[in-house]
Design a protein around this motif. Structure first.
Motif, mmCIF file in Angstrom:
data_model
loop_
_atom_site.group_PDB
_atom_site.id
_atom_site.type_symbol
_atom_site.label_atom_id
_atom_site.label_comp_id
_atom_site.label_asym_id
_atom_site.label_seq_id
_atom_site.Cartn_x
_atom_site.Cartn_y
_atom_site.Cartn_z
ATOM 1 N N LYS A 199 72.331 64.069 118.778
ATOM 2 C CA LYS A 199 73.005 64.782 119.859
ATOM 3 C C LYS A 199 72.443 66.198 119.972
ATOM 4 O O LYS A 199 72.107 66.817 118.961
ATOM 5 C CB LYS A 199 74.510 64.838 119.596
ATOM 6 C CG LYS A 199 75.202 63.480 119.677
ATOM 7 C CD LYS A 199 76.701 63.620 119.445
ATOM 8 C CE LYS A 199 77.393 62.269 119.551
ATOM 9 N NZ LYS A 199 78.854 62.382 119.311
ATOM 10 N N PRO A 200 72.344 66.717 121.202
ATOM 11 C CA PRO A 200 71.733 68.040 121.415
ATOM 12 C C PRO A 200 72.305 69.143 120.531
ATOM 13 O O PRO A 200 71.561 70.010 120.055
ATOM 14 C CB PRO A 200 72.017 68.315 122.898
ATOM 15 C CG PRO A 200 72.103 66.959 123.511
ATOM 16 C CD PRO A 200 72.743 66.086 122.472
ATOM 17 N N GLU A 201 73.601 69.112 120.299
ATOM 18 C CA GLU A 201 74.212 70.176 119.501
ATOM 19 C C GLU A 201 73.798 70.133 118.028
ATOM 20 O O GLU A 201 74.030 71.087 117.277
ATOM 21 C CB GLU A 201 75.743 70.123 119.609
ATOM 22 C CG GLU A 201 76.364 68.809 119.177
ATOM 23 C CD GLU A 201 76.580 67.841 120.327
ATOM 24 O OE1 GLU A 201 77.535 67.042 120.255
ATOM 25 O OE2 GLU A 201 75.792 67.898 121.296
ATOM 26 N N TYR A 202 73.179 69.023 117.613
ATOM 27 C CA TYR A 202 72.755 68.893 116.216
ATOM 28 C C TYR A 202 71.237 68.976 116.044
ATOM 29 O O TYR A 202 70.728 68.754 114.944
ATOM 30 C CB TYR A 202 73.253 67.565 115.636
ATOM 31 C CG TYR A 202 74.756 67.451 115.585
ATOM 32 C CD1 TYR A 202 75.520 68.331 114.821
ATOM 33 C CD2 TYR A 202 75.415 66.464 116.313
ATOM 34 C CE1 TYR A 202 76.899 68.228 114.778
ATOM 35 C CE2 TYR A 202 76.795 66.351 116.278
ATOM 36 C CZ TYR A 202 77.534 67.238 115.511
ATOM 37 O OH TYR A 202 78.903 67.133 115.474
ATOM 38 N N HIS A 203 70.524 69.300 117.110
ATOM 39 C CA HIS A 203 69.066 69.355 117.035
ATOM 40 C C HIS A 203 68.577 70.361 115.997
ATOM 41 O O HIS A 203 67.722 70.047 115.160
ATOM 42 C CB HIS A 203 68.483 69.694 118.411
ATOM 43 C CG HIS A 203 68.459 68.522 119.339
ATOM 44 N ND1 HIS A 203 67.825 68.547 120.568
ATOM 45 C CD2 HIS A 203 68.990 67.274 119.219
ATOM 46 C CE1 HIS A 203 67.978 67.371 121.166
ATOM 47 N NE2 HIS A 203 68.680 66.594 120.373
ATOM 48 N N GLU A 204 69.090 71.568 116.066
ATOM 49 C CA GLU A 204 68.639 72.608 115.145
ATOM 50 C C GLU A 204 68.955 72.244 113.699
ATOM 51 O O GLU A 204 68.160 72.503 112.792
ATOM 52 C CB GLU A 204 69.277 73.951 115.508
ATOM 53 C CG GLU A 204 68.709 74.574 116.775
ATOM 54 C CD GLU A 204 67.203 74.777 116.693
ATOM 55 O OE1 GLU A 204 66.714 75.189 115.619
ATOM 56 O OE2 GLU A 204 66.511 74.515 117.693
#
Length: 200
Positions: free
Chosen positions: A142-147
């Motif tokens: 999910k985008p919020e977990y990319h970093e």
């Protein structure tokens, strides 16, 4: 017969065994022998098809299988030589020999003259792959977990130890491109190349 497992994903001996089971089940149409060889035929056939499918989908598996087998052979030779000469096993030179066996001559020379034979050089190489192709590591996140995912893989790289994987990674890059080498890095971090994972 020169049909190495990295060409199809399985050893040719297994194909012969599966064929023999199929023939045996034909000549023994009844009884427990029929069912035994039939079940063995189905199991080996499904296994071979699965391995072949994986090898078609993941090109890195070919070089990984080839490199791992070559390195295992070199390691056995070094172990025997060390025992005969009554000395400690010397692993680092095996990486150079693996590069000579796995890479084209020009690529082997380039590898052996680079800093990839050092711990820092190996880690920098992997970090560059992460920086260049982050989508490989984040495509299923999910985008919020990319970093967080990228930070995790970078930490795994820094915590890992030098091994023959770097030679295989370079061989994959030369044969199939840097994206496939990055997929190999992801596979190692995910534990798909060894029982416990390279970075575990």
């Amino acid at each position: 017969m020169n049909l190495a497992p990295w060409h199809l994903g399985f050893h040719w001996q297994l194909a012969i065994f599966s064929l023999a089971c199929g023939i045996a089940s034909y000549y023994y149409p009844e009884g427990w022998i029929h069912w035994l060889v039939y079940v063995l035929f189905v199991i080996t056939a499904v296994y071979m098809l699965t391995k072949f499918r994986l090898y078609k989908q993941n090109l890195w598996r070919r070089k990984h299988a080839q490199g791992t087998q070559i390195f295992a052979k070199l390691a056995r030779e070094e172990l025997a030589a060390a025992k005969k000469e009554q000395r400690d096993v010397n692993i680092p030179p095996l990486y150079v020999r693996l590069a000579t066996n796995l890479l084209a001559p020009e690529h082997s020379t380039e590898f052996c003259n680079s800093d990839l034979l050092t711990e820092s050089g190996r880690k920098e190489y992997y970090q560059r792959l992460v920086d260049a192709y982050p989508i490989v590591f984040t495509s299923k996140v999910k985008p919020e977990y990319h970093e967080r995912a990228l930070a995790s893989i970078r930490e795994d790289i820094e915590a890992s130890q030098y091994g023959h994987d770097i030679v295989i990674a370079v061989a994959i890059e030369k044969a199939y491109g840097p994206v496939e080498a990055t997929r190999y890095l992801l596979a190692m971090a995910s534990g798909l190349t060894t029982r416990n994972g390279l970075f575990s």
